[in-house]
Design a protein around this motif. Structure first.
Motif, PDB file in Angstrom:
ATOM      1  N   ARG A  51       0.838  -1.275   0.043  1.00 40.82           N
ATOM      2  CA  ARG A  51       0.011  -0.042  -0.171  1.00 40.82           C
ATOM      3  C   ARG A  51       0.813   1.244  -0.108  1.00 40.82           C
ATOM      4  NH1 ARG A  51      -4.578  -1.768   4.568  1.00 40.82           N
ATOM      5  NH2 ARG A  51      -5.877  -3.368   3.026  1.00 40.82           N
ATOM      6  N   ALA A  52       2.021   1.218   0.811  1.00 40.14           N
ATOM      7  CA  ALA A  52       2.713   2.391   0.895  1.00 40.14           C
ATOM      8  C   ALA A  52       3.488   2.692  -0.625  1.00 40.14           C
ATOM      9  CB  ALA A  52       3.976   2.364   1.899  1.00 40.14           C
ATOM     10  N   LEU A  53       3.947   1.420  -1.195  1.00 38.82           N
ATOM     11  CA  LEU A  53       4.589   1.686  -2.445  1.00 38.82           C
ATOM     12  C   LEU A  53       3.461   2.140  -3.591  1.00 38.82           C
ATOM     13  CD1 LEU A  53       6.924  -1.663  -2.499  1.00 38.82           C
ATOM     14  CD2 LEU A  53       7.580   0.909  -2.198  1.00 38.82           C
ATOM     15  N   ALA A  54       2.282   2.003  -3.557  1.00 36.39           N
ATOM     16  CA  ALA A  54       1.193   2.220  -4.294  1.00 36.39           C
ATOM     17  C   ALA A  54       0.868   3.723  -4.222  1.00 36.39           C
ATOM     18  CB  ALA A  54       0.049   1.497  -4.036  1.00 36.39           C
ATOM     19  N   GLN A  55       0.566   4.155  -2.887  1.00 33.86           N
ATOM     20  CA  GLN A  55       0.552   5.522  -2.720  1.00 33.86           C
ATOM     21  C   GLN A  55       1.675   6.471  -2.892  1.00 33.86           C
ATOM     22  OE1 GLN A  55      -0.509   5.456   1.493  1.00 33.86           O
ATOM     23  NE2 GLN A  55      -2.425   4.565   1.304  1.00 33.86           N
ATOM     24  N   THR A  56       2.871   5.950  -2.701  1.00 31.97           N
ATOM     25  CA  THR A  56       4.038   6.866  -3.245  1.00 31.97           C
ATOM     26  C   THR A  56       4.104   6.711  -4.832  1.00 31.97           C
ATOM     27  OG1 THR A  56       5.302   6.000  -1.166  1.00 31.97           O
ATOM     28  CG2 THR A  56       6.473   6.908  -3.047  1.00 31.97           C
ATOM     29  N   ALA A  57       3.879   5.991  -5.488  1.00 27.29           N
ATOM     30  CA  ALA A  57       3.929   5.845  -6.828  1.00 27.29           C
ATOM     31  C   ALA A  57       2.900   6.823  -7.349  1.00 27.29           C
ATOM     32  CB  ALA A  57       3.888   4.457  -7.499  1.00 27.29           C
ATOM     33  N   ALA A  58       1.644   6.843  -6.876  1.00 25.60           N
ATOM     34  CA  ALA A  58       0.620   7.738  -7.318  1.00 25.60           C
ATOM     35  C   ALA A  58       0.964   9.159  -6.872  1.00 25.60           C
ATOM     36  CB  ALA A  58      -0.712   7.288  -6.725  1.00 25.60           C
TER      37      ALA A  58
END
Length: 218
Positions: free
Chosen positions: A57-64
């Motif tokens: 989830r953290a990686l997805a939020q950071t990528a977004a």
């Protein structure tokens, strides 16, 4: 006459195999939502799963965020003394959980996206692997012995009390057994790359549970 008998056995196998798989699923999934971790290893698997989900989830939020706000410079990583000491400790000792079975924990995390994160999601993952084990066992036995013996093998594994028990726990053994049986089936088949693919599948079994190495030695 033998050809007619062989055809009858194959038709009978096509009809009976789904029934056996249904029985295997019923024995493993019935009341699965009432199962809870009873062993420390099961709790550790769920703990690692929550970590994987958090990282994802953290990686997805950071990528977004970076897609919406592209950085002009490389972001600086400022660590507190305590964080720096923790990173150095991990560099010397490895992960904080040496028991981790990465592929099994990843499988639980993926299944949790379907059924939700709950105390029984690990048991659900094992139950799913247990049914797939019955299928893989049937395919392997059919390759080696024929459709009749394959049905017998499927019945024995589907109703095995020990296999049913472990298929309703958050242990990695049943999931590893599925990869192992699948590797054996691929190796027993035809094709130029069967040895390579079987090796990859056996590697997946080891990444699920290192105990599968003992099976190879046997």
């Amino acid at each position: 006459m033998s050809t007619r008998a062989g055809t009858s056995i194959r038709v009978f196998a096509l009809v009976l195999a789904p029934v056996i798989l249904f029985l295997a699923g019923w024995l493993r999934f019935a009341g699965i939502e009432q199962t809870v971790p009873r062993h420390v290893d099961e709790g550790l698997h769920l703990y690692e799963t929550t970590k994987l989900i958090g990282v994802g989830r953290a990686l997805a939020q950071t990528a977004a965020y970076w897609r919406a706000n592209p950085p002009t410079t490389v972001p600086r990583l400022d660590l507190t003394p305590a964080q720096r000491a923790h990173v150095e400790l991990l560099g010397r000792t490895g992960p904080d959980l040496q028991y981790a079975r990465p592929l099994f924990n990843l499988a639980i995390a993926l299944v949790s996206l379907w059924v939700g994160l709950s105390p029984w999601v690990g048991s659900f993952t094992s139950a799913l692997a247990g049914v797939l084990c019955v299928l893989a066992c049937g395919l392997l036995a059919r390759r080696w012995l024929g459709p009749g013996p394959a049905l017998v093998a499927m019945v024995f594994l589907a109703t095995s009390p020990l296999h049913v028990y472990y298929s309703r726990t958050t242990f990695a053994d049943v999931s590893a057994m599925f990869w192992f049986l699948l590797a054996m089936r691929v190796y027993a088949g035809d094709g130029r790359c069967r040895a390579l693919l079987a090796g990859v599948l056996f590697g997946a079994a080891l990444a699920t549970s290192p105990r599968m190495l003992y099976q190879a030695l046997l």
